[in-house]
Design an enzyme around this catalytic site. Structure first.
Site, PDB file in Angstrom:
ATOM      1  N   CYS A 175       0.831  -1.195   0.000  1.00  0.00           N
ATOM      2  CA  CYS A 175       0.000   0.000   0.000  1.00  0.00           C
ATOM      3  C   CYS A 175       0.873   1.256   0.000  1.00  0.00           C
ATOM      4  CB  CYS A 175      -0.892  -0.010   1.233  1.00  0.00           C
ATOM      5  SG  CYS A 175       0.049   0.022   2.771  1.00  0.00           S
TER       6      CYS A 175
ATOM      7  N   ALA B  54       3.288   1.484   2.780  1.00  0.00           N
ATOM      8  CA  ALA B  54       4.456   0.629   2.554  1.00  0.00           C
ATOM      9  C   ALA B  54       5.467   1.339   1.657  1.00  0.00           C
ATOM     10  CB  ALA B  54       4.038  -0.704   1.944  1.00  0.00           C
TER      11      ALA B  54
ATOM     12  N   ARG C 234      12.884  -4.730   5.345  1.00  0.00           N
ATOM     13  CA  ARG C 234      13.245  -4.416   3.962  1.00  0.00           C
ATOM     14  C   ARG C 234      14.728  -4.553   3.691  1.00  0.00           C
ATOM     15  NH1 ARG C 234      13.570   0.602   0.494  1.00  0.00           N
ATOM     16  NH2 ARG C 234      13.400  -0.247  -1.600  1.00  0.00           N
TER      17      ARG C 234
ATOM     18  N   HIS D  43       5.242   6.253  -2.847  1.00  0.00           N
ATOM     19  CA  HIS D  43       6.505   6.841  -3.308  1.00  0.00           C
ATOM     20  C   HIS D  43       6.265   8.287  -3.750  1.00  0.00           C
ATOM     21  CE1 HIS D  43       7.209   2.462  -4.877  1.00  0.00           C
ATOM     22  NE2 HIS D  43       7.449   2.528  -3.584  1.00  0.00           N
TER      23      HIS D  43
END
Lengths: 485, 489
Positions: A71, A74, A105, A203
């Site tokens: 999402c 994230a 990550r 992003h």
């Protein structure tokens, strides 16, 4: 020179557009009509000349199909903001989101945990009363506490989770007020998970907050130099940034900031002073490259540090933007490193020649790693992205052989079907896919996290990549899967 | 030059090594500990996750069951990744991928489309539906949505669709497990109660337990007794499935028919009294037969209690094989006690496991010096205190309720211990304190096969003490002066 090389259309034995389309049609049979209509445009045989018109992308995930997507939160926490090492990143809302993305990550960081780097799970841990009465007050208190307990944090990001946007909290005004009060950058980022269709919007939203709250707020104290660059879109997975930075330094460039792997807030904020932005992951950070180009006139260049062929091409393309000294350095480095890389290829290629790979990843990897596999004699016969846009597919189709299957936001049902049909020798995808395919007895590497290995970038990374691909493909354990009874 | 928001422009600063060293030393101090414990709003490195994670784990424990997340797709990806990282196994689950328009129109359209696709693609025998934040905040009415789906024939008539509200802003992953288990059992047992019928079986409820080895050992114990048992939410095959070249979407789980018939059981026993409080309260009202809640059988006394209860419920003697196993475990403990005696531990975890660690440590003569739970009830605190009070080794030990691992870091830096028991997340504080971390909890992301090694029962006690004692011996071998490095330990 690299950009003058005429792209040849690659072919793979036994893979034709008809056969690939038939395989896609078979996968679609299981869907109810509505689902089939929605999924069909996202799957296609590759046409290297038609580029992104092959497949639809960046659309809503079809409910119930088992998508691998994340999402917006994230994308913000895991990708753009989280890797900045000297900021405290607050997962604002209930406890889960920050907990799941805590250390998962592999964006490695320098510094001391809890002192100068904050790879931690900091959260407002919303309770029912926060949903009812709002969390702004709690946020203000929490920011003060963060400042007090982590005095060397250079700033704080506030990453909103779903409830924050739904209950109408005003994190912007809290951040503004507290930033002044604490004399510290506090960046509000409304990256609620329900926004957009994937991590991609996270992003973009994060890039926008960097544009609004960060860029241009710091200046380097040392004088600017002709070789100042920033490394953009490298998240230091397994130490990638360190490998890439070392190579850029080796050719004489001065990496002033890394975005955002092992990143430092002040250096990111002063990136408007560099001469060139070098971008690895286009998807997650092209936005800020464009902003810096438009606002500060900084050009940007996409490059690829996976495998010696692409590294060579990229180094020459980078050198072309600089003076003869850099060009000379690049040729010297290539000459020396090519010998080393040849040894790596000589060792692994005989064991990997002709092996087939399928990729399903995010960001840049379904296209950027193709050359590295090819350096090892392998061929990519299927590729797809979780959250790409049309411009990613534009960059991907020419890299891949003709007629190979392309899958956008693939469901597990589709991936499983394609893999059953194509029986690749290696699959590169994520944790959610890994064990499914390993149960089939198929070699697999996690290609988001480098499967707890790395770095894979630059000359330091390729030997690691080659070793990992070899150990996956040629592990004797696969031979034990079939039982004699 | 100013930023677009008019923020002031400052020089780039770098933290000096001296400054870093000063703060690094400061965060280890008593002064810092006090500041740290004065926190009101900020939570740092909590032990707990949110409800839907537990709901998904529970759903995977039933035959042919597809966990279905009503909410954003990112939530489902987070739970699936977490479970896959811990078990190194697939964790197939779907979501109905709610997005912004869900906030305006509600999530019914997504839920309906999702049900239709999930059924067509993954042919589940049961869909276990649970919620993440978004539908909970906007107030989606799951009852009505699912009723409507049924009236539109979007799911086969005979497909059970239990659903649970699992808001992430209430309780923890353990609460979500409980809510999902209650919902599944309520759905599966509906209309299945037959007056006078008794399956003759034990319904066994392990609670939120992510150790597949534990499940296998429970079943081994029931077999030894000759007690037929239905394990309610049996994840042992789902998350420890063989690799034979075939991927199975649903490799295991409790049979749905058996789960439905559990309402007619001879007895129901939960060993997760904290993890399944809601489910067990409902069972006590609805289920035939006897009902018992026991602490998780960790260490000797709690395993004894467990076996005696089985013996009592089924009127069978404790089998010789388990008597011998008890003897072996006690033998292992007496042989090894010198390596743990008086060693101080910091322990944290989910309530049922936490009580088990403490009980086991006290039996070994070890000292559970800091006992921390990041979300726990008054009841848990009382039970922990009673355990500590009943043992000489509990003297001076402290219970820290609703504290996180950043608090625990302050505790172990200012009031040191010899080791930590917890999960992978404790590795940072253990490294800072230069003490070992024993990963008996959930999740374990950084060691292999921990979930296959049972920590319950007599064998579990042997496993735990073997790992702990050998680690202490390793440490001695690795760090002692050359002249003290010797053959025997």
């Amino acid at each position: 020179m690299a950009d003058e090389v005429v792209k040849l259309v690659k072919k793979v034995d036994g893979i034709t557009r008809e056969a690939t389309q038939e395989m896609i049609d078979e996968a679609l049979v299981a869907y109810p009509e509505k689902g089939r209509k929605k999924r069909a445009p996202h799957l296609a045989p590759n046409d290297p000349s038609a580029c992104s018109t092959c497949v639809k992308s960046n659309r809503k995930t079809v409910p119930g199909v088992m998508s691998a997507r994340g999402c917006a939160y994230a994308g913000a926490k895991g990708v753009v903001w989280g890797p900045i090492r000297d900021m405290a990143h607050i997962s604002h809302g209930p406890v889960g989101c920050g907990w799941y993305s805590w250390g998962t990550r592999r964006n490695l960081m320098s510094g001391k945990n809890g002192v100068t780097q904050f790879a931690m799970q900091m959260t407002s841990d919303f309770q029912e009363k926060d949903i009812v009465y709002g969390g702004d007050k709690k946020l203000a208190t929490l920011l003060t506490e963060t400042r007090e307990l982590f005095p060397l944090a250079k700033g704080i990001s506030v990453l909103s989770e779903c409830p924050v946007g739904l209950i109408g909290d005003d994190i912007n005004s809290v951040a503004r007020k507290m930033s002044a009060e604490l004399d510290l950058p506090v960046v509000p980022c409304s990256c609620e998970g329900f926004r957009g269709v994937s991590q991609s919007l996270g992003h973009h939203i994060s890039n926008d907050t960097i544009r609004d709250y960060v860029i241009g707020t710091r200046e380097f104290t040392e004088p600017a130099g002709p070789h100042d660059v920033a490394l953009i879109g490298d998240y230091n997975i397994g130490g990638d940034v360190w490998a890439a930075k070392a190579l850029l330094a080796e050719i004489g460039l001065n990496v002033k900031a890394t975005w955002t792997g092992d990143g430092e807030l002040d250096r990111i904020a002063a990136t408007h002073q560099v001469k060139l932005n070098l971008i690895h992951c286009y998807r997650s950070m092209n936005y800020m490259c464009r902003v810096m180009e438009e606002k500060y006139g900084i050009p940007w260049l996409e490059f690829n540090f996976f495998g010696p062929t692409k590294i060579r091409e990229s180094l020459r393309a980078i050198a072309a933007r600089f003076d003869d000294q850099i060009k000379e350095n690049v040729e010297r480095v290539i000459a020396r490193r090519d010998l080393e890389m040849q040894k790596v290829v000589d060792e692994y290629r005989p064991r990997l020649e002709g092996k087939r790979v399928m990729l399903y990843v995010g960001g840049l990897r379904p296209r950027h790693t193709v050359g590295a596999y090819e350096d090892l004699g392998m061929v990519v016969i299927g590729a797809g992205y979780e959250f790409a846009h049309a411009d990613d597919y534009d960059r991907t189709m020419p890299e891949l052989p003709d007629a190979t299957v392309i899958y956008d936001d693939a469901s597990e049902h589709e991936l499983e079907h394609f893999v059953q049909k194509l029986k690749p020798d290696l699959i590169g995808s994520g944790i959610k896919e890994k064990y499914l395919f390993q149960k089939m007895g198929l070699p697999f590497r996690q290609m988001h996290s480098w499967d707890y290995s790395g770095p894979y970038h630059a000359y330091q990374g390729f030997p690691v990549f080659a070793r990992d691909v070899d150990l996956a493909v040629n592990s004797p354990t696969w031979k034990l899967v079939k039982s004699p009874f | 030059m100013a930023n677009s928001l008019g923020l002031k422009v400052l020089p780039v600063t770098t933290t000096s090594p001296e400054e870093e060293a000063r703060v690094a030393a400061w965060i280890d101090t008593q002064e810092y500990r006090e500041k740290n414990f004065a926190r009101q709003a900020l939570v740092v490195n909590p032990v707990h996750a949110c409800q839907p994670l537990g709901a998904e784990l529970c759903a995977h424990g039933f035959e042919g069951t597809l966990p279905f997340v009503h909410g954003s797709q990112g939530c489902a990806s987070y739970y699936r990744s977490t479970l896959s990282r811990h078990f190194r196994e697939p964790a197939p689950a779907v979501s109905d991928a709610m997005t912004e328009d869900g906030a305006v129109f509600g999530g019914q359209a997504n839920l309906h489309e999702g049900l239709e696709n999930a059924v067509a693609l993954y042919k589940p025998k049961m869909l276990a539906i649970f919620t993440s934040c978004m539908p909970e905040v906007i107030g989606d009415d799951l009852t009505a949505f699912i009723r409507n789906a049924r009236s539109k024939n979007l799911v086969p008539r005979d497909l059970p669709t239990p659903y649970a509200n699992t808001p992430s802003f209430k309780g923890t992953h353990v609460t979500g497990y409980d809510n999902m288990l209650a919902a599944i059992l309520q759905t599966l047992t509906e209309g299945k109660k037959v007056e006078g019928r008794c399956t003759g079986k034990l319904n066994f409820i392990p609670g939120f337990d992510a150790n597949t080895g534990n499940y296998r050992d429970y079943k081994r114990i029931f077999e030894a007794f000759g007690i037929p048992a239905t394990v309610l939410a049996d994840i042992s095959e789902t998350f420890d499935s063989p690799n034979d070249g075939t991927y199975r979407l649903y490799p295991g789980g409790t049979s749905l028919v058996e789960a439905g018939d559990s309402v007619n059981g001879k007895a129901t026993l939960t060993v997760g009294p904290h993890a399944t409080a809601k489910t067990f309260a409902w069972i006590k009202e609805q289920y035939a037969g006897k009902h018992a809640a026991l602490p998780m059988p960790m260490g000797i006394a709690r395993t004894d209690e467990f076996l005696l209860k089985l013996s009592e419920l089924f009127d069978r003697p404790v089998p010789d094989v388990l008597k011998a196993e008890r003897g072996r475990a006690v033998d292992a403990m007496t042989d090894a006690q010198q390596y743990m005696h008086g060693k101080k531990f910091a322990v944290y975890g989910d309530p049922d496991q936490l009580l088990g660690y403490v009980s086991f440590l006290l039996e070994m003569g070890a000292v559970p010096w800091h006992v921390l739970c990041s979300r726990g009830s008054k009841k848990l605190e009382k039970e922990l205190q009673a355990l500590l009070d009943a043992s000489a080794y509990g003297k001076g030990c402290q219970i820290w309720m609703n504290r996180d691992l950043w608090h625990l870091r302050s505790l172990v830096m200012t009031d040191p211990v010899d080791a930590v028991i917890g999960d992978t997340h404790g590795k940072f504080l253990a490294r800072d304190a230069r003490i070992p971390l024993f990963r008996f909890g959930f999740p374990v992301f950084d060691r292999v096969n921990k979930h296959r090694s049972p920590i319950i029962g007599y064998q579990g006690a042997i496993n735990m003490l073997t790992e702990i004692c050998n680690k202490f011996i390793d440490l001695k071998d690795d760090t002692c002066e050359e002249r003290f490095f010797e053959m025997m330990r």
